[in-house]
Motif scaffolding. Structure first.
Motif, PDB file in Angstrom:
ATOM      1  N   PRO A  74     -39.699   1.509  45.279  1.00  0.00           N
ATOM      2  CA  PRO A  74     -39.965   2.310  46.483  1.00  0.00           C
ATOM      3  C   PRO A  74     -38.713   2.894  47.119  1.00  0.00           C
ATOM      4  N   ALA A  75     -37.604   2.148  47.103  1.00  0.00           N
ATOM      5  CA  ALA A  75     -36.362   2.658  47.697  1.00  0.00           C
ATOM      6  C   ALA A  75     -35.863   3.891  46.950  1.00  0.00           C
ATOM      7  N   ASP A  76     -36.102   3.963  45.633  1.00  0.00           N
ATOM      8  CA  ASP A  76     -35.712   5.149  44.863  1.00  0.00           C
ATOM      9  C   ASP A  76     -36.559   6.352  45.262  1.00  0.00           C
ATOM     10  N   ILE A  77     -37.872   6.131  45.402  1.00  0.00           N
ATOM     11  CA  ILE A  77     -38.780   7.228  45.734  1.00  0.00           C
ATOM     12  C   ILE A  77     -38.426   7.823  47.091  1.00  0.00           C
ATOM     13  N   TYR A  92     -40.102  12.527  43.135  1.00  0.00           N
ATOM     14  CA  TYR A  92     -39.030  11.796  42.455  1.00  0.00           C
ATOM     15  C   TYR A  92     -38.995  12.125  40.969  1.00  0.00           C
ATOM     16  N   LEU A  93     -40.168  12.156  40.320  1.00  0.00           N
ATOM     17  CA  LEU A  93     -40.203  12.451  38.893  1.00  0.00           C
ATOM     18  C   LEU A  93     -39.663  13.841  38.595  1.00  0.00           C
ATOM     19  N   ARG A  94     -39.975  14.818  39.457  1.00  0.00           N
ATOM     20  CA  ARG A  94     -39.501  16.178  39.241  1.00  0.00           C
ATOM     21  C   ARG A  94     -37.982  16.280  39.336  1.00  0.00           C
ATOM     22  N   GLY A  98     -34.694  15.985  32.082  1.00  0.00           N
ATOM     23  CA  GLY A  98     -35.650  15.878  30.983  1.00  0.00           C
ATOM     24  C   GLY A  98     -37.085  16.062  31.402  1.00  0.00           C
ATOM     25  N   VAL A  99     -37.355  16.193  32.721  1.00  0.00           N
ATOM     26  CA  VAL A  99     -38.705  16.413  33.231  1.00  0.00           C
ATOM     27  C   VAL A  99     -38.773  17.824  33.810  1.00  0.00           C
ATOM     28  N   THR A 100     -39.702  18.643  33.325  1.00  0.00           N
ATOM     29  CA  THR A 100     -39.833  20.009  33.813  1.00  0.00           C
ATOM     30  C   THR A 100     -41.283  20.298  34.172  1.00  0.00           C
ATOM     31  N   ASP A 150     -42.622   1.989  35.860  1.00  0.00           N
ATOM     32  CA  ASP A 150     -41.768   2.139  34.685  1.00  0.00           C
ATOM     33  C   ASP A 150     -42.056   3.496  34.059  1.00  0.00           C
ATOM     34  N   PHE A 151     -41.035   4.342  33.997  1.00  0.00           N
ATOM     35  CA  PHE A 151     -41.182   5.681  33.426  1.00  0.00           C
ATOM     36  C   PHE A 151     -40.379   5.764  32.134  1.00  0.00           C
ATOM     37  N   TYR A 152     -41.085   5.844  31.007  1.00  0.00           N
ATOM     38  CA  TYR A 152     -40.451   5.972  29.702  1.00  0.00           C
ATOM     39  C   TYR A 152     -40.489   7.439  29.286  1.00  0.00           C
TER      40      TYR A 152
END
Length: 557
Positions: A74-77, A92-94, A98-100, A150-152
């Motif tokens: 949560p602290a990362d988000i 956060y993911l965007r 490597g994420v587009t 967990d994001f692989y």
């Protein structure tokens, strides 16, 4: 909390101490016979006291580094702002290399050359197809309901046997077991409400979170333009635990609707409904644990064009999974498990001059996996896994060996080399409109080539190092060899094409991130480079090209 000491203890006396800030320390002496196993349940008594200070020491990023894996907390988000109350996992993911994304209507993530239909999303073990909202800043995962994720981006183990590109495994927070609490929030684009509390004090709890968009009502005021977009999400979780198990039950509903052009009648929508449970079982007579999950998910999306033609497509899933793990005689663990799944696929397409095309198909599938973790000299960690999956008809079968490695260099400034690779197969496919890179409509179907399901071979190598006490550097190169990808055949007729051909391809690139973290300052720099190329023979594509081999760069390159 639940704690398990799996080591074989010699007979004798042992001192047990349990402490937590704000509670009275518990002390006891246990007399154990050789090989005896015992369960001890303790409830601490609150005792307020004044503290001189608290020091929290966390593991540095290098110690937890694994190839292709980003462990999200949560602290990362919260470090990535969103245009609304609170934070959101989507934003956060965007921000990750490597994420587009393509288009401006959200709902799609392309990870290291893969497409959205090649990404696996799990919520407390329940698969969800499209939990991202029409505005790309938001998803069904606001930061205050995510316990961990967990994001692989690749190189994941055989416990995930359903996709060939990436995995997002989200664990939701449990409610407060001691007191009732709640909150209400609002902003120009979004309103939210949250409530949680105990069902049985100290043993079980509930949590409910709901959000609804406001942009359709406020867009003309704040953006000076009509914004015909609406979305909402509702998440509920019940959690309970005892001396021998802890279980949770989750329900989730998302809805998105919008118009392609405010001046036209063309519109689109998508929705997810998921319900399921997850249980972790353990006992004092054994050091092994059993995790079981079960549930059902439904995804549906629809689109109406300006010419009033309609498309609808969706899928329904019922699934059950299990995984059994236990400590190994060496420094590590052994685990194995399986999955059984029933899928219903439905598709109805109305195209000008072509009429209506409808499909409905029911399939059963199953998978098994096994693996182990071995750590040598506290520096080298090896995790080999192998999985197999099969359809009940059509000959669809695959075997996927995979390997993950990490090596701590033991230098003064922590540094680690990580690597991962393996074989990945996928027995489903997602068809999108190749005429429009911004289209959100997706038809999910079984692979048309069950004897040759889509395959990807992953290879990645990374370096993590603490450059300074508060400065972390991470660099990772990656490569994916893609085979038997179903792509729409090229035809002179303008239509949503469900006639597919096989194509091969490759994706390669490198991701780098540099992060400085020294409270209260946190600065991150990321860069991702990637290339994606599809290729197929002219006779497969049905094309009118001059060359025998056609190379194509997809929109998400």
């Amino acid at each position: 909390g639940i704690y398990q000491i799996s080591a074989e203890l010699d007979g004798g006396r042992y001192r047990l101490q349990i402490s937590f800030v704000g509670y009275q320390t518990y002390r006891d002496t246990l007399r154990l016979e050789p090989g005896e196993k015992r369960v001890v349940s303790v409830s601490l008594e609150a005792t307020p006291r004044e503290l001189e200070g608290v020091t929290v020491e966390g593991r540095r990023p290098v110690e937890d580094a694994e190839a292709g894996l980003r462990e999200i907390r949560p602290a990362d988000i919260e470090t990535v702002p969103t245009p609304g109350p609170g934070s959101d996992l989507a934003s956060y993911l965007r921000s990750l290399p490597g994420v587009t994304t393509t288009g401006d209507r959200g709902g799609r993530l392309y990870v290291r050359g893969g497409t959205p239909s090649q990404n696996l999303v799990l919520v407390d073990g329940i698969p969800v197809y499209k939990p991202f909202h029409i505005l790309g800043f938001f998803s069904a995962f606001p930061g205050d309901v995510v316990s961990s994720a967990d994001f692989y981006a690749g190189g994941f183990g055989a416990e995930y046997t359903e996709r060939i590109s990436s995995v997002l495994d989200v664990n939701l927070q449990s409610g407060n077991t001691e007191a009732f609490e709640g909150s209400v929030g609002g902003g120009p684009f979004l309103a939210s409400v949250r409530a949680e509390g105990p069902l049985q004090r100290g043993a079980s709890s509930f949590l409910v979170r709901a959000r609804h968009s406001l942009i359709e009502q406020t867009g003309a005021t704040f953006l000076s333009d009509e914004t015909p977009y609406k979305f909402y999400d509702v998440t509920a979780k019940v959690h309970t635990q005892s001396q021998s198990n802890q279980c949770s039950f989750v329900g989730m509903r998302t809805y998105d609707r919008g118009r392609i052009d405010p001046t036209q009648n063309a519109s689109f929508r998508w929705e997810n409904t998921a319900v399921g449970g997850n249980c972790l079982l353990f006992g004092g007579e054994s050091s092994q644990t059993l995790e079981v999950s079960f549930g059902t998910s439904h995804f549906n999306n629809a689109m109406q064009s300006t010419d009033r033609t309609n498309r609808t497509a969706g899928t329904w899933i019922a699934h059950t999974r299990f995984e059994l793990s236990r400590p190994a005689p060496w420094d590590g663990s052994v685990y194995w498990g399986g999955r059984f799944q029933a899928n219903q696929y439905d598709l109805s397409l109305q195209e000008p001059f072509l009429g209506i095309e409808s499909q409905s198909q029911f399939l059963l599938s199953g998978a098994v996996h096994g693996g182990l973790t071995w750590t040598w000299n506290d520096r080298l960690t090896v995790t080999p896994t192998i999985g197999a999956q099969s359809l009940d008809e059509g000959g669809g079968f695959s075997i996927d060996p995979r390997l993950r490695l990490s090596y701590d260099l033991g230098t003064e400034r922590p540094a680690k080399i990580t690597a991962a690779g393996g074989v990945y197969h996928q027995l489903t496919t997602g068809i999108t409109d190749e005429r429009d890179a911004g289209s959100t409509f997706r038809a999910i179907t079984p692979t048309p080539y069950p004897s040759n399901p889509s395959q990807s071979i992953h290879a990645m190598l990374g370096w993590d190092q603490m450059v300074a006490s508060s400065l972390h550097l991470s660099v990772e190169g990656w490569y994916k060899d893609l085979q038997d990808l179903p792509v729409p055949r090229w035809t002179p007729i303008v239509r949503f094409n469900t006639t597919l051909a096989r194509a091969d391809g490759q994706a390669l690139g490198a991701d780098a991130s540099l992060e400085y973290h020294n409270d209260p300052v946190r600065i991150g720099l990321t860069y991702g480079y990637g290339r994606v190329t599809y290729r197929a023979s002219e006779d497969r594509l049905g094309a009118w090209a001059d060359q025998a081999l056609v190379e194509d760069t997809p929109p998400h390159d």
